[in-house]
Design an enzyme around this catalytic site. Structure first.
Site, mmCIF file in Angstrom:
data_model
loop_
_atom_site.group_PDB
_atom_site.id
_atom_site.type_symbol
_atom_site.label_atom_id
_atom_site.label_comp_id
_atom_site.label_asym_id
_atom_site.label_seq_id
_atom_site.Cartn_x
_atom_site.Cartn_y
_atom_site.Cartn_z
ATOM 1 N N ASP A 1 -1.151 -6.336 -0.584
ATOM 2 C CA ASP A 1 -1.285 -5.696 0.724
ATOM 3 C C ASP A 1 -2.752 -5.346 0.986
ATOM 4 O O ASP A 1 -3.442 -4.834 0.098
ATOM 5 C CB ASP A 1 -0.459 -4.402 0.711
ATOM 6 C CG ASP A 1 0.224 -4.122 2.033
ATOM 7 O OD1 ASP A 1 -0.009 -4.871 3.003
ATOM 8 O OD2 ASP A 1 0.993 -3.147 2.088
ATOM 9 N N ASP B 1 0.840 -1.202 0.000
ATOM 10 C CA ASP B 1 0.000 0.000 0.000
ATOM 11 C C ASP B 1 0.882 1.262 0.000
ATOM 12 O O ASP B 1 0.378 2.377 -0.102
ATOM 13 C CB ASP B 1 -1.009 0.002 1.157
ATOM 14 C CG ASP B 1 -0.345 0.012 2.520
ATOM 15 O OD1 ASP B 1 0.891 -0.097 2.602
ATOM 16 O OD2 ASP B 1 -1.084 0.136 3.528
ATOM 17 N N GLU C 1 9.254 -3.999 10.655
ATOM 18 C CA GLU C 1 9.632 -2.687 10.118
ATOM 19 C C GLU C 1 10.005 -1.726 11.249
ATOM 20 O O GLU C 1 9.289 -1.616 12.263
ATOM 21 C CB GLU C 1 8.452 -2.100 9.315
ATOM 22 C CG GLU C 1 8.763 -0.720 8.748
ATOM 23 C CD GLU C 1 7.798 -0.264 7.663
ATOM 24 O OE1 GLU C 1 6.902 -1.046 7.283
ATOM 25 O OE2 GLU C 1 7.955 0.872 7.191
ATOM 26 N N LYS D 1 -0.948 -9.558 2.727
ATOM 27 C CA LYS D 1 -0.254 -9.059 3.916
ATOM 28 C C LYS D 1 -1.178 -8.123 4.669
ATOM 29 O O LYS D 1 -1.953 -7.378 4.047
ATOM 30 C CB LYS D 1 1.028 -8.311 3.526
ATOM 31 C CG LYS D 1 1.757 -7.704 4.735
ATOM 32 C CD LYS D 1 3.105 -7.103 4.372
ATOM 33 C CE LYS D 1 3.039 -5.695 3.868
ATOM 34 N NZ LYS D 1 2.391 -4.721 4.779
HETATM 35 O O1 KIV Z 1 3.497 -1.141 1.678
HETATM 36 C C1 KIV Z 1 4.671 -1.533 1.692
HETATM 37 O O2 KIV Z 1 5.450 -1.283 0.773
HETATM 38 C C2 KIV Z 1 5.110 -2.286 2.853
HETATM 39 C C3 KIV Z 1 6.574 -2.578 2.968
HETATM 40 C C4 KIV Z 1 7.306 -1.358 3.317
HETATM 41 C C5 KIV Z 1 6.827 -3.691 3.906
HETATM 42 O O3 KIV Z 1 4.325 -2.616 3.674
#
Ligand code: KIV
Length: 292
Positions: A111, A72, A210, A141
């Site tokens: 995501d 995201d 993170e 995710k």
């Molecule tokens: O949205 C994203 O790119 C992420 C990564 C930074 C792990 O969640």
């Protein structure tokens, strides 16, 4: 769920045919969740980059990454938002489809955007299902610890591999009061380790860590059977992820210290377009050879 993958060295099982052959251009089979878990057992670092479009997915796949994350972060680095909070399911489906059209060998993780899984486990399963069914994602995710464990369980029960995400979870930026390194204190570190165990028990096949101290990243990586994927979490994580626009120098907004730039494509893009502008203004473009 993933322990048997880890306890069976050498044993091949369905979905593990894609054990990664790393390196640019190496032919390889589709990378699956069990194959990613098996990389931890082999002690081979796992590589992840973000991708939001067809050409980036092709290039990153050819470069040999194991996982393409349709993050995201598309909201900040591509769509011009100040945070990831405005990103919608429609945005994520649009970009996930563009990535999966590249038919990468790398696993594609979609995501879950803000408010697509927080309201109920039912809502979470529905939206995870959309990323797989309509977007073609291989896994999803989502961010958070114990509070999302039920959603993780239900999504995994539906047959969808889930990657967790702890630490500086960008969707909680308002609660954190900014993008600050998390879990510096002992109590927060213990809570994060408990959350990590809870996510593993709920069925996650991998866990993004993170913006946390490197020692905590190492401790969680030792503690879990599933792989940790670090971003600002130290070198002892089982893999690393970077936002591709950061890595390529295509994003010049806030850049945390964990970003390593491997190219300056933003500058190269500006220079190339400036040369084109100069050529058109001077009537040097198109030439006779470029005309019919
Ligand atoms: O949205 C994203 O790119 C992420 C990564 C930074 C792990 O969640």
């Amino acid at each position: 769920k993933w322990h048997d993958v880890l306890r069976a060295p050498g044993e091949r099982r369905p979905g593990m045919s894609g054990e990664a052959k790393v390196g640019a251009g190496a032919p390889r089979a589709k990378i699956t969740a069990p194959a990613v878990v098996a990389l931890k057992r082999k002690g081979e670092p796992i590589t992840v980059v973000t991708a939001y479009d067809f050409p980036t997915a092709r290039f990153a796949d050819q470069a040999g990454v194991e996982i393409l994350l349709v993050g995201d972060s598309v909201g900040t680095v591509l769509l011009g938002y100040d945070s990831t909070l405005p990103v919608t399911m429609d945005d994520m489906l649009h970009h996930t489809r563009a990535v999966t059209r590249a038919k990468p060998s790398a696993m594609v993780v979609g995501d879950m955007p803000f408010m697509s899984y927080q309201v109920s486990a039912e809502q979470a399963v529905m939206n995870a299902g959309r990323l797989v069914q309509e977007g073609g994602a291989d896994a999803i995710k989502l961010e958070g610890g114990a509070r999302v464990a039920e959603a993780v369980r239900r999504i995994v029960e539906a047959g969808i591999p889930v990657m967790g995400h702890l630490g500086l979870t960008p969707q909680s930026v308002l609660a954190f009061g900014g993008y600050k390194v998390q879990a510096r204190g002992e109590a927060d570190q213990e809570r994060l380790i408990t959350d990590a165990r809870t996510l593993e028990a709920a069925g996650c096949f991998a866990l993004v860590l993170e913006g946390i101290p490197a020692r905590l990243g190492a401790a969680v990586s030792r503690e879990l059977h599933i792989p940790t994927i670090g971003i600002g979490a130290g070198v002892q994580c089982d893999g690393q992820v970077l936002v591709t626009h950061d890595l390529l120098g295509l994003y010049h907004g806030h850049t945390p210290k964990f970003v390593r730039r491997y190219a300056e494509l933003g500058d190269a893009t500006r220079d190339a377009i400036a040369r084109y502008v100069a050529d058109v203004k001077a009537r040097r473009f198109p030439s006779d050879a470029e005309s019919y």
